[in-house]
Scaffold this active site. Structure first.
Site, short mmCIF file in Angstrom:
data_model
loop_
_atom_site.label_atom_id
_atom_site.label_comp_id
_atom_site.label_asym_id
_atom_site.label_seq_id
_atom_site.Cartn_x
_atom_site.Cartn_y
_atom_site.Cartn_z
N ASP A 47 65.99 17.56 46.56
CA ASP A 47 66.62 18.20 45.19
C ASP A 47 67.26 17.26 44.12
OD1 ASP A 47 69.22 20.48 44.42
OD2 ASP A 47 67.39 19.93 43.32
N ASP B 242 63.87 18.23 38.10
CA ASP B 242 64.50 18.92 39.09
C ASP B 242 63.51 19.17 40.20
OD1 ASP B 242 66.60 21.84 39.41
OD2 ASP B 242 66.22 20.12 40.91
O1 LIG Z 1 70.45 23.90 41.07
C1 LIG Z 1 69.59 23.33 40.32
N1 LIG Z 1 68.48 22.36 41.21
N2 LIG Z 1 68.73 22.52 42.48
C2 LIG Z 1 68.26 23.93 43.21
N3 LIG Z 1 67.97 24.92 42.81
C3 LIG Z 1 68.02 26.00 43.66
C4 LIG Z 1 68.32 25.38 45.18
C5 LIG Z 1 68.42 23.77 44.65
C6 LIG Z 1 69.71 23.05 38.90
C7 LIG Z 1 70.15 21.68 38.51
C8 LIG Z 1 70.15 21.45 37.03
C9 LIG Z 1 69.98 22.78 36.17
BR1 LIG Z 1 70.22 22.47 34.35
C10 LIG Z 1 69.54 23.99 36.74
C11 LIG Z 1 69.21 24.06 38.06
#
Ligand SMILES: O=C(NNC1=NCCC1)c1ccc(Br)cc1
Length: 322
Positions: free
Chosen positions: A31, A214
């Site tokens: 991630d 991401d």
């Molecule tokens: O949480 C984030 N990425 N990872 C994951 N999502 C779900 C499980 C893991 C995320 C990071 C930055 C922004 Br701006 C929005 C969302």
């Protein structure tokens, strides 16, 4: 020691990488949008561990507890997890890090119980790691000194095995050249200006917007103006509160979507913009709303079209057509 680890698509939702933690093998979700390495652990209730491999610290000869250290993470999609922390040896492909902070889950939200992953490997900047009382470094930060180049790359082809490369870029995984843009890491993300997009060939401005690369997010999430402009060009498209996003007739013709990464457009082909059947003859869009805020999130669907390079020198983000 440079290396490459295979990333296997799971349920179209995530790509999992077989990872060895203290001699125990787990399927982890890499991630680039977070900075915690956490695993399902023997401390979880049996009902939460169901269907998952999990880590048992007492079975590792190299585990060292960090007494009094805790972690608690909440993701933008509302999921989350929490627990305690130790150090152990982590092996990903040919790259090994000793004394990596391994965050052991004592609680996980329902999304994680039902998802296939046995935990996450955070590859964003260590400045957003949630461990208290002392923040911990990511696997990538710890591995950098042993890599030929301080970078990793994500190769996530649609419905096919991909890879994460550490320390080098693999020219057999992309065509043409890699285009790089400077990254602003002040929010802890691989973030850059993203100030314009195209629906088909029609150009739209996105003044003041940024994008975040991401791999932990499945879809492409953009501001409401872009999402509205896109689905206005799709016959029969509508927002479905029951499905939680925009749907359209599976027979609809979809325009391409392009968005700037720095000064260069990335183009997502129509085929990748249909995420699949929602219900009956309705299909779910791969482009959905990020809600409020001016950060677009370019998730796995982006990486289905582009090899993504995360370079700590700079730092910078590069992309090349798969
Ligand atoms: O949480 C984030 N990425 N990872 C994951 N999502 C779900 C499980 C893991 C995320 C990071 C930055 C922004 Br701006 C929005 C969302």
């Amino acid at each position: 020691q440079d290396g490459s680890a295979t990333a296997v698509p799971s349920d179209g939702v995530e790509y999992l990488v077989s990872t060895v933690v203290g001699g125990q093998t787990l399927d982890l979700d890499f991630d680039t949008g977070s900075a915690d390495l956490w695993v399902f652990s023997s401390q979880l209730a049996a009902s939460s561990r169901s269907g998952h491999a999990y880590y048992t610290s007492s079975k590792s000869s190299t585990y060292k507890a960090l007494s009094g250290y805790t972690w608690d993470i909440s993701y933008a999609d509302g999921s989350g997890a929490s627990g305690n922390v130790g150090l152990d040896t982590v092996q990903i492909g040919g790259t090994t890090v000793t004394n990596q902070a391994v965050e052991l889950a004592k609680t996980v939200s329902s999304t994680f119980v039902s998802d296939a992953s046995d935990g996450l490997v955070g590859l964003a900047f260590s400045s957003i790691n949630t461990v208290s009382p002392q923040q911990q470094s990511t696997f990538f930060d710890n591995a950098q000194s042993s890599l030929d180049s301080p970078l990793f790359a994500a190769y996530l082809p649609f419905n096919a095995d991909g890879a994460y490369d550490f320390g080098y870029t693999d020219s057999s995984k992309y065509t043409g050249s890699i285009t790089y843009t400077s990254v602003d890491s002040s929010n802890g993300f691989w973030e850059y200006p993203s100030t314009s997009y195209k629906v088909g060939s029609t150009v739209h401005s996105l003044s003041g917007y940024t994008g975040i690369s991401d791999t932990g997010t499945t879809l492409i999430l953009m501001g409401d103006s872009a999402v509205t402009a896109y689905y206005n060009q799709v016959s029969g498209a509508s927002y479905s509160s029951s499905q939680g996003g925009y749907i359209f007739p599976c027979s609809a013709t979809l325009p391409t979507l392009s968005f700037k990464i720095g000064s260069t457009y990335a183009t997502i082909p129509a085929s990748l913009l249909n995420f699949g059947t929602a219900s009956g003859s309705s299909c779910f869009g791969s482009l959905q709303s990020v809600g409020s805020g001016s950060q677009n999130i370019y998730g796995d669907v982006f990486f289905n079209a582009y090899y993504g390079v995360f370079d700590a020198s700079g730092p910078s983000f590069g992309f090349a057509t798969i």
